[in-house]
Design an enzyme around this catalytic site. Structure first.
Site, PDB file in Angstrom:
ATOM      1  N   HIS A  81      68.658 123.828  39.842  1.00  0.00           N
ATOM      2  CA  HIS A  81      68.425 123.564  41.191  1.00  0.00           C
ATOM      3  C   HIS A  81      69.637 123.028  41.616  1.00  0.00           C
ATOM      4  O   HIS A  81      70.678 122.650  40.800  1.00  0.00           O
ATOM      5  CB  HIS A  81      67.517 122.254  41.017  1.00  0.00           C
ATOM      6  CG  HIS A  81      66.212 122.945  40.967  1.00  0.00           C
ATOM      7  ND1 HIS A  81      64.847 122.134  41.402  1.00  0.00           N
ATOM      8  CD2 HIS A  81      65.353 123.973  40.436  1.00  0.00           C
ATOM      9  CE1 HIS A  81      63.961 122.997  41.011  1.00  0.00           C
ATOM     10  NE2 HIS A  81      64.188 123.992  40.370  1.00  0.00           N
ATOM     11  N   CYS A  95      62.758 117.080  42.983  1.00  0.00           N
ATOM     12  CA  CYS A  95      61.685 117.305  42.111  1.00  0.00           C
ATOM     13  C   CYS A  95      61.597 116.440  41.041  1.00  0.00           C
ATOM     14  O   CYS A  95      62.550 115.639  40.788  1.00  0.00           O
ATOM     15  CB  CYS A  95      61.232 118.994  41.615  1.00  0.00           C
ATOM     16  SG  CYS A  95      62.864 119.138  40.459  1.00  0.00           S
ATOM     17  N   GLU A 138      70.741 119.991  42.828  1.00  0.00           N
ATOM     18  CA  GLU A 138      71.009 118.667  42.260  1.00  0.00           C
ATOM     19  C   GLU A 138      71.612 118.860  40.768  1.00  0.00           C
ATOM     20  O   GLU A 138      72.575 118.157  40.500  1.00  0.00           O
ATOM     21  CB  GLU A 138      69.722 117.642  42.071  1.00  0.00           C
ATOM     22  CG  GLU A 138      69.177 117.401  43.599  1.00  0.00           C
ATOM     23  CD  GLU A 138      68.137 118.657  43.717  1.00  0.00           C
ATOM     24  OE1 GLU A 138      68.133 119.895  43.637  1.00  0.00           O
ATOM     25  OE2 GLU A 138      66.943 118.092  43.937  1.00  0.00           O
ATOM     26  N   CYS A 157      64.775 117.208  38.395  1.00  0.00           N
ATOM     27  CA  CYS A 157      66.116 116.523  39.165  1.00  0.00           C
ATOM     28  C   CYS A 157      66.119 115.080  39.269  1.00  0.00           C
ATOM     29  O   CYS A 157      67.060 114.479  38.954  1.00  0.00           O
ATOM     30  CB  CYS A 157      66.151 117.264  40.623  1.00  0.00           C
ATOM     31  SG  CYS A 157      66.317 119.044  40.469  1.00  0.00           S
TER      32      CYS A 157
END
Length: 372
Positions: A63, A93, A65, A96
């Protein structure tokens, strides 16, 4: 590595850093990834950037992040990111959020909320969990509209691509790539398609249907372009208050399918297609608005449907330069059978904004509606 205490970014800096995260999100979209971007900041200095890349990296954890945290830890030489702030375009999420807490971030700022997987307050709030041993300040909603728009555009394009796969293109036709229309101004309307009308023979016709649907609320008009034009001619009329506008792209023009053979393009056939489409789409009463180039087709349609149109109006022509818009549907000669059969590219631009406003009032008045 020991880090010095740092002051968090001031609120008026948040938009600056989020704009950089948005640039990362757009780069992710260009690469075919869900457009989420992130930047890591420390002491008012950019440390690292990250964008979504799970598809390219074959990594479900890649992701935006996570990629920014990994790059930041490598740049600072420490897996602890004390004093750092992370700006991300979408609410983190659970994965993360957990990584952010483990990295000891001072602050997390996100743009759009994620009602499906958000772990900063939407579905759950890991940052507010009192049993965890680190506290990270969280702020959401920074450039939220811009962040949402990038995501919405991406998923809209994916839905359109899926619809095209579900509605296969005939072997004897071409379909203009959607990106040919991306740069056109004042034409961000929801695309609609029909492919199962008897006279369409499997070709797909694009049309726009904008405005209030209730007959008591709005007048309804069909806008008919002529050879060399397409629905873009009526871009300023679409969305006028108190008016429902139905704007088809004739087969061979605009965003509709482009049959390769010139013999397919006869005005009588186009009239039959539009008439069948009206039976399915247009309520009564309805007005007919046409361009000067569409006058012959409009006359055929009136003759085919006597008494159907409450009013018939000629759309004025403005002076805006829109040659690129007329060329957009035709990437090369293979797409241009309709032009060869019916006429060259248009030179008029369609009614201007003020002309469209006057035309909308004329439609409403002719159909017995008061001013909106």
């Amino acid at each position: 590595m020991t880090t010095e205490p740092t002051q968090p970014s001031q609120p008026n800096d948040d938009a600056h850093w989020m704009a950089l995260a948005l640039a990362e999100a757009r780069s992710a979209a260009e690469a075919g990834e869900v457009p989420v971007g992130a930047v890591l900041v420390r002491g008012g200095q950019l440390v690292a950037t990250g964008r979504n890349a799970p598809v390219a990296q074959h990594d479900p954890s890649a992701h935006a992040e996570i990629n920014a945290l990994r790059a930041g830890a490598a740049a600072l030489g420490n897996y602890r990111l004390d004093g750092c702030e992370l700006f991300v375009t979408l609410e983190p999420c659970a994965m993360c959020a957990g990584a952010m807490l483990h990295s000891r971030l001072a602050r997390v700022v996100f743009g759009a909320a994620d009602p499906k997987t958000g772990a900063a307050g939407s579905v759950l709030d890991l940052f507010a969990e009192p049993r965890l041993n680190h506290r990270t300040q969280v702020q959401g909603g920074v450039l939220a509209a811009e962040c949402s728009a990038v995501l919405q555009q991406f998923f809209q394009q994916r839905r359109e691509a899926a619809r095209e796969q579900a509605e296969p293109l005939r072997d004897d036709a071409l379909r203009t790539p959607a990106e040919r229309f991306d740069a056109l101004r004042a034409y961000a309307f929801e695309p609609r398609y029909v492919q199962d009308l008897p006279s369409l023979n499997g070709w797909r016709m694009h049309y726009i249907d904008e405005g209030p649907r209730g007959a008591a609320e709005a007048a309804c008009c069909i806008c008919l372009h002529g050879p060399g034009e397409w629905g873009y001619f009526f871009r300023h009329l679409v969305g006028m208050p108190g008016l429902r506008t139905l704007v088809p792209d004739l087969i061979g023009f605009g965003k509709s399918d482009k049959p390769k053979r010139e013999a397919a393009h006869q005005l009588e056939w186009h009239c039959q297609v539009v008439s069948e489409w009206l039976d399915r789409t247009a309520p009564a009463p309805v007005a007919l608005v046409h361009s000067a180039a569409g006058a012959e087709l409009a006359a055929l349609l009136q003759a085919a449907r006597p008494g159907f149109f409450t009013a018939v109006l000629l759309a004025p022509e403005g002076s805006e330069k829109v040659a690129d818009a007329w060329r957009a549907p035709f990437p090369d000669r293979g797409y241009q059978a309709a032009l060869r059969a019916l006429g060259p590219l248009a030179s008029s631009s369609g009614p201007s904004g003020s002309q469209a406003a006057l035309l909308a009032r004329q439609v409403r008045n002719a159909m017995g509606y008061s001013a909106p």
